[in-house]
Design a protein around this motif. Sequence first.
Motif, PDB file in Angstrom:
ATOM      1  N   GLY A  31      78.851  79.159  16.413  1.00 61.57           N
ATOM      2  CA  GLY A  31      78.894  77.711  16.296  1.00 61.57           C
ATOM      3  C   GLY A  31      78.105  77.032  17.405  1.00 61.57           C
ATOM      4  O   GLY A  31      77.569  75.942  17.236  1.00 61.57           O
ATOM      5  N   GLY A  74      75.661  77.995  13.080  1.00 61.74           N
ATOM      6  CA  GLY A  74      77.043  77.667  12.721  1.00 61.74           C
ATOM      7  C   GLY A  74      77.272  76.157  12.715  1.00 61.74           C
ATOM      8  O   GLY A  74      77.988  75.627  11.856  1.00 61.74           O
ATOM      9  N   PHE A 126      75.999  74.814   9.513  1.00 62.90           N
ATOM     10  CA  PHE A 126      76.997  75.036   8.448  1.00 62.90           C
ATOM     11  C   PHE A 126      78.094  73.963   8.537  1.00 62.90           C
ATOM     12  O   PHE A 126      78.499  73.383   7.533  1.00 62.90           O
ATOM     13  CB  PHE A 126      77.646  76.427   8.590  1.00 62.90           C
ATOM     14  CG  PHE A 126      76.939  77.517   7.826  1.00 62.90           C
ATOM     15  CD1 PHE A 126      75.906  78.234   8.413  1.00 62.90           C
ATOM     16  CD2 PHE A 126      77.308  77.836   6.524  1.00 62.90           C
ATOM     17  CE1 PHE A 126      75.250  79.248   7.716  1.00 62.90           C
ATOM     18  CE2 PHE A 126      76.658  78.849   5.819  1.00 62.90           C
ATOM     19  CZ  PHE A 126      75.629  79.559   6.415  1.00 62.90           C
ATOM     20  N   ASP A 127      78.571  73.714   9.762  1.00 60.72           N
ATOM     21  CA  ASP A 127      79.673  72.758   9.938  1.00 60.72           C
ATOM     22  C   ASP A 127      79.237  71.341   9.553  1.00 60.72           C
ATOM     23  O   ASP A 127      79.974  70.611   8.890  1.00 60.72           O
ATOM     24  CB  ASP A 127      80.180  72.783  11.389  1.00 60.72           C
ATOM     25  CG  ASP A 127      80.815  74.123  11.736  1.00 60.72           C
ATOM     26  OD1 ASP A 127      81.295  74.806  10.808  1.00 60.72           O
ATOM     27  OD2 ASP A 127      80.839  74.494  12.924  1.00 60.72           O
ATOM     28  N   GLY A 175      81.788  76.575   7.959  1.00 64.78           N
ATOM     29  CA  GLY A 175      81.143  77.845   7.581  1.00 64.78           C
ATOM     30  C   GLY A 175      81.821  78.509   6.388  1.00 64.78           C
ATOM     31  O   GLY A 175      81.183  78.741   5.346  1.00 64.78           O
ATOM     32  N   GLU A 178      80.457  78.907   2.439  1.00 65.33           N
ATOM     33  CA  GLU A 178      80.363  80.237   1.813  1.00 65.33           C
ATOM     34  C   GLU A 178      81.108  80.247   0.479  1.00 65.33           C
ATOM     35  O   GLU A 178      80.612  80.754  -0.524  1.00 65.33           O
ATOM     36  CB  GLU A 178      80.924  81.317   2.747  1.00 65.33           C
ATOM     37  CG  GLU A 178      80.958  82.654   2.043  1.00 65.33           C
ATOM     38  CD  GLU A 178      81.294  83.852   2.916  1.00 65.33           C
ATOM     39  OE1 GLU A 178      81.591  83.693   4.106  1.00 65.33           O
ATOM     40  OE2 GLU A 178      81.261  84.965   2.358  1.00 65.33           O
ATOM     41  N   GLN A 198      72.665  77.644   2.244  1.00 66.13           N
ATOM     42  CA  GLN A 198      73.018  78.949   2.837  1.00 66.13           C
ATOM     43  C   GLN A 198      71.843  79.925   2.744  1.00 66.13           C
ATOM     44  O   GLN A 198      71.532  80.632   3.705  1.00 66.13           O
ATOM     45  CB  GLN A 198      74.247  79.502   2.101  1.00 66.13           C
ATOM     46  CG  GLN A 198      74.706  80.858   2.616  1.00 66.13           C
ATOM     47  CD  GLN A 198      76.001  81.289   1.961  1.00 66.13           C
ATOM     48  OE1 GLN A 198      77.083  80.928   2.403  1.00 66.13           O
ATOM     49  NE2 GLN A 198      75.920  82.088   0.918  1.00 66.13           N
ATOM     50  N   VAL A 227      79.158  83.240  12.456  1.00 67.21           N
ATOM     51  CA  VAL A 227      78.418  83.156  11.192  1.00 67.21           C
ATOM     52  C   VAL A 227      78.230  84.551  10.573  1.00 67.21           C
ATOM     53  O   VAL A 227      78.033  84.686   9.361  1.00 67.21           O
ATOM     54  CB  VAL A 227      77.064  82.430  11.403  1.00 67.21           C
ATOM     55  CG1 VAL A 227      76.288  82.295  10.106  1.00 67.21           C
ATOM     56  CG2 VAL A 227      77.281  81.049  12.017  1.00 67.21           C
ATOM     57  N   ASN A 287      79.882  85.748   7.381  1.00 70.82           N
ATOM     58  CA  ASN A 287      79.379  85.336   6.069  1.00 70.82           C
ATOM     59  C   ASN A 287      78.932  86.561   5.247  1.00 70.82           C
ATOM     60  O   ASN A 287      78.035  87.301   5.646  1.00 70.82           O
ATOM     61  CB  ASN A 287      78.199  84.378   6.284  1.00 70.82           C
ATOM     62  CG  ASN A 287      77.694  83.795   4.997  1.00 70.82           C
ATOM     63  OD1 ASN A 287      77.017  84.458   4.229  1.00 70.82           O
ATOM     64  ND2 ASN A 287      78.019  82.536   4.766  1.00 70.82           N
TER      65      ASN A 287
END
Length: 347
Positions: free
Chosen positions: A144, A170, A173-174, A187, A191, A256, A285, A288
């Motif tokens: 992250g 990360g 993703f957040d 995250g 996914e 992604q 991450v 994933n």
Amino acid sequence: MQKRSNSINILGIETSCDETAAAVVADGRLVKSSIIASQTKLHEKYGGVVPEIASRAHIEKIYPVIAEAMAQAGVTKNDIDAIAVANQPGLTIALVVGVTAAKTLSFVWGKPLIAINHLYAHFQSAMLSEDELQLPAVALIVSGGHTCLYDCQSPLELKLLGSTIDDAAGEAFDKVATILKLPYPGGPSIEKAAEKGNPDAIKFPRTMLGPQSLDFSFSGIKTAVLYYCRGQDMKGEDKVDSMNRQQIADIAASFQKAVIDVLLKKTQRAAERTGAKMVLLGGGVAANSELRKRFGQMCESATPPQKLLVAPKPYCTDNAVMVASLAYHKYKAKLFADLTLEPAATG
Ligand code: KG4
Ligand code: ZN
């Protein structure tokens, strides 16, 4: 009371961000206990980690978590050979809680203190199933707060080859999960949403920073998702509320895939440049599944194939097993800290 075995038992402590964690690991590999008090619920409504709230929660949980780790491992202070703590990098006011607890126990129990770099610990979590590094080796630590590529000489010697110049993977993703109004933390939500999506539905940018670069940049893709959902320059209305599940899934899967493509390409570049025989993958991450699968395919199809070591899923996100495990190498090398140890935000 006497110590009851010849193993080297290390108590690890981790408080660098939003998990209060303690673990006992024997001889660097045998996990005797792992306790994690997650603060996800506390930070959920803010959509990210609030340092002051994290610090206060660490203060409340640190001693119960340590006591539980000791009890679950079935050990007393007499069985512990050293106390290890992640002291950098991270949120200083969070790190200081673990560092203070570790220094206190080191002093009161009369045990050596070991300072651990949190990122190196993420690397070590990929080494939990393996004793030997096959050199040359490259590692991608993707979390992250960080996205780093290393040329690895040993678990204690990692040479930085490249890192992110803006957002960590990360973090992207957040942030994208927030844009898509998916649950925190982002995250795992991305996914899950991506599982039903078409990864080729939308062509988001893959920022490569030039043909030679081993650095990363993920702020562009985050902005691309934002513009896709809110219109160019944020002038349009937010379309997310009127999107159906499939549209959200397609954005998640396309995002992604774009992030994984970049992580893969840069790692492949680093592996080619160093002639790597081994590739290691760790950090939050790395939990994933699609990333794990694609790294597997990349290493298998390399000529000659590279050996891939991936951190076990429970030890991808922050935990204290990785701290205690890495500390074993420092213990053997007699690399101890003293009671002047301080937390550091960077490192
Ligand atoms: O390593 P970590 O627990 O904390 C830091 O050191 O930063 O990593 C947390 C990050 C968060 O950004 C979280 O969204 C991401 O790891 N993450 C994932 C997954 N699980 C956690 N990202 C993608 N897919 C996942 N399954
Ligand atoms: Zn971490």
